[in-house]
Scaffold this active site. Structure first.
Site, mmCIF file in Angstrom:
data_model
loop_
_atom_site.group_PDB
_atom_site.id
_atom_site.type_symbol
_atom_site.label_atom_id
_atom_site.label_comp_id
_atom_site.label_asym_id
_atom_site.label_seq_id
_atom_site.Cartn_x
_atom_site.Cartn_y
_atom_site.Cartn_z
ATOM 1 N N TYR A 142 0.812 -1.421 -0.116
ATOM 2 C CA TYR A 142 0.050 0.116 0.092
ATOM 3 C C TYR A 142 0.826 1.291 -0.076
ATOM 4 O O TYR A 142 0.508 2.315 -0.482
ATOM 5 C CB TYR A 142 -0.997 0.057 1.259
ATOM 6 C CG TYR A 142 -2.096 -0.793 1.118
ATOM 7 C CD1 TYR A 142 -2.190 -1.974 0.580
ATOM 8 C CD2 TYR A 142 -3.532 -0.036 1.425
ATOM 9 C CE1 TYR A 142 -3.579 -2.553 0.773
ATOM 10 C CE2 TYR A 142 -4.418 -0.871 1.359
ATOM 11 C CZ TYR A 142 -4.595 -2.140 0.933
ATOM 12 O OH TYR A 142 -5.817 -2.887 0.754
ATOM 13 N N LYS A 191 3.204 -15.423 2.499
ATOM 14 C CA LYS A 191 3.563 -16.045 1.311
ATOM 15 C C LYS A 191 5.021 -16.302 0.969
ATOM 16 O O LYS A 191 5.549 -15.901 0.045
ATOM 17 C CB LYS A 191 2.990 -15.140 0.046
ATOM 18 C CG LYS A 191 2.788 -15.924 -1.446
ATOM 19 C CD LYS A 191 1.818 -17.012 -1.431
ATOM 20 C CE LYS A 191 2.178 -17.550 -2.736
ATOM 21 N NZ LYS A 191 1.137 -18.973 -2.683
ATOM 22 N N ASP A 223 -2.771 -18.330 0.567
ATOM 23 C CA ASP A 223 -3.645 -19.046 -0.317
ATOM 24 C C ASP A 223 -4.547 -20.147 0.722
ATOM 25 O O ASP A 223 -5.548 -20.492 0.613
ATOM 26 C CB ASP A 223 -3.042 -19.597 -1.479
ATOM 27 C CG ASP A 223 -1.786 -20.326 -1.281
ATOM 28 O OD1 ASP A 223 -1.188 -20.340 -0.084
ATOM 29 O OD2 ASP A 223 -1.043 -20.895 -2.343
ATOM 30 N N ASP A 247 -6.282 -6.820 4.248
ATOM 31 C CA ASP A 247 -7.364 -6.377 3.732
ATOM 32 C C ASP A 247 -8.274 -7.433 3.194
ATOM 33 O O ASP A 247 -9.595 -7.343 3.244
ATOM 34 C CB ASP A 247 -6.859 -5.331 2.599
ATOM 35 C CG ASP A 247 -8.006 -4.789 1.605
ATOM 36 O OD1 ASP A 247 -8.963 -4.199 2.523
ATOM 37 O OD2 ASP A 247 -7.915 -4.660 0.443
ATOM 38 N N ASP A 251 -12.089 -9.190 4.675
ATOM 39 C CA ASP A 251 -13.329 -9.242 4.039
ATOM 40 C C ASP A 251 -13.942 -10.513 4.006
ATOM 41 O O ASP A 251 -15.124 -10.832 4.105
ATOM 42 C CB ASP A 251 -13.368 -8.730 2.591
ATOM 43 C CG ASP A 251 -13.458 -7.086 2.423
ATOM 44 O OD1 ASP A 251 -13.342 -6.477 3.468
ATOM 45 O OD2 ASP A 251 -13.906 -6.436 1.376
HETATM 46 C C1 IPM Z 1 -10.345 -1.145 4.132
HETATM 47 C C2 IPM Z 1 -10.343 -0.656 2.693
HETATM 48 C C3 IPM Z 1 -9.406 0.286 2.389
HETATM 49 C C4 IPM Z 1 -8.082 -0.519 2.277
HETATM 50 C C5 IPM Z 1 -9.506 1.056 1.013
HETATM 51 C C6 IPM Z 1 -10.964 1.881 0.945
HETATM 52 C C7 IPM Z 1 -8.342 1.707 0.768
HETATM 53 O O1 IPM Z 1 -10.732 -1.653 1.689
HETATM 54 O O2 IPM Z 1 -10.282 -0.253 5.143
HETATM 55 O O3 IPM Z 1 -10.353 -2.357 4.256
HETATM 56 O O4 IPM Z 1 -7.910 -1.065 1.490
HETATM 57 O O5 IPM Z 1 -7.398 -0.767 3.529
HETATM 58 MG MG MG Z 2 -10.734 -3.421 2.559
#
Ligand code: IPM
Ligand code: MG
Length: 357
Positions: A142, A191, A223, A247, A251
């Site tokens: 990032y 990884k 993975d 990240d 999710d």
């Molecule tokens: C999160 C989001 C952010 C990230 C984006 C919006 C930059 O996906 O907070 O998980 O990737 O960190």
């Molecule tokens: Mg995110």
């Protein structure tokens, strides 16, 4: 006690869910005899519209002067044509960096009341899970060097994953300290079969482990981790991983809880000042319709009380109100699934949780 909270409502559903959490914070302050002062600042697309940039200096200064920050979400199709350096997301990355918030705590637990909302097969959901993802937040790909150049096949683009020993040490320390307060079990995700940065990650995490003999440390390739999360999520207690892997996996972890609308997060640095935000995005498709689930933001506010202000009983009261809300069968649109329950609007959820507090 008195605390100053900076509010970064942001874009999409951000303003609605932050306003909801503010109501809950006000009620909590009233109940426990505290005073919270709220000051709004611009970030993301809303800041671009007003000032031309996603992170005005005033926002950085205001956050630095506050005791903590509550953020909604940033971004939306309206700003997709902005140049990369001026995208709303740059505002979010910028404030994380400016406040030096290198730790991102993302708890993902399956509420027993929401087992039916989880896409997991029932025999897997039956075992439940309670995972704390410790994501590194101000390093890795990032923030590494990136750019465009002429390569072997013409124009090419590159992004760099880079981790220093220091960055790995400090996030690993947070993970080990977190594990000591939980089930003393860490899975470090990397990884290292391919990436040199992962090999250093693994090396440093194992060196750190020597200081925590009670903690069981296991390595897992990313993975495989993606598979294990849906196959046997109960095996995870504390997960520590890099910015990008964190990240993605957070999710995935949120989805198996039933809805991303339930998951809070805390971003922390070396001071008690933190930034608290739901892990979901700005959901532009439902913005302004009073249907967004404010629970992730309400739980983020609860994390603020616990992690930044050390108000544990107050945080527990908020968490208990959310538990009761779910136990009593109330649902938001994202949680209804096939239950046939009539979903509550954002303001109805807020009112119900205030009542249960
Ligand atoms: C999160 C989001 C952010 C990230 C984006 C919006 C930059 O996906 O907070 O998980 O990737 O960190
Ligand atoms: Mg995110």
């Amino acid at each position: 006690m008195e605390f100053n909270i900076a509010l970064l409502r942001g874009d999409g559903i951000g303003p609605e869910i932050v306003d909801s959490a503010v109501e809950v914070l006000k009620k909590t302050a009233e109940k426990f005899g505290h005073k919270f002062n709220f000051t709004p600042y611009l970030i993301g697309g809303a800041a671009i519209d007003e000032t031309g940039v996603p992170l005005p200096q005033e926002t950085i200064d205001g956050c630095l002067a506050s005791d903590s920050v509550l953020l909604g979400s940033v971004g939306g199709p309206k700003w997709d044509s902005q140049p990369p350096a001026n995208r709303p997301e740059k505002g979010l990355l910028g404030i994380r960096a400016a406040l030096e918030l290198f730790t991102n705590l993302r708890p993902a637990k399956l509420y027993p009341t929401l087992k039916d909302a989880s896409p997991l097969r029932s025999d897997i959901a039956e075992n439940g899970f309670d995972i704390m993802i410790v994501r590194e937040l101000t390093g890795g790909i990032y923030f590494g060097e990136r750019g465009r150049r002429e390569g072997k096949y013409g124009e090419e683009a590159y992004d760099t994953e880079c981790y220093s020993r220091m960055e790995i040490e400090r996030i690993a320390k947070v993970a080990f300290e977190t594990a000591m307060k939980r089930n003393k079990n860490i899975i470090s995700i990397d990884k290292s079969n391919v990436l040199e940065s992962s090999r250093l990650w693994r090396e440093v995490v194992h060196e750190m482990a020597k200081d925590y003999p009670e903690v069981t440390l296991t390595d897992m390739l990313v993975d495989n981790a993606a598979m294990q999360l849906v196959k046997n999520p109960a095996q995870f207690d504390v997960v520590v991983t890099s910015n990008m892997f964190g990240d993605i996996l957070s999710d995935e972890a949120s989805q198996i809880t039933g809805s991303i609308g339930m998951l809070p997060s805390a971003s922390l640095g070396a001071t008690t000042r933190g930034m608290y935000e739901p892990i979901h995005g700005s959901a532009p498709d439902i913005a302004g319709q009073n249907v967004a689930n404010p629970i992730a933001t309400i739980l983020s506010a609860s994390m603020m009380l616990k992690f930044s202000f050390n108000l544990t009983a107050e945080a527990d009261a908020i968490d208990a109100a959310v538990d009761k809300f779910l136990e009593q069968g109330y649902r938001t649109a994202d949680l209804v699934g096939s239950t046939g329950v009539k979903p509550l609007s954002t303001t109805e959820v807020t009112a119900k949780i205030l009542e249960l507090l």
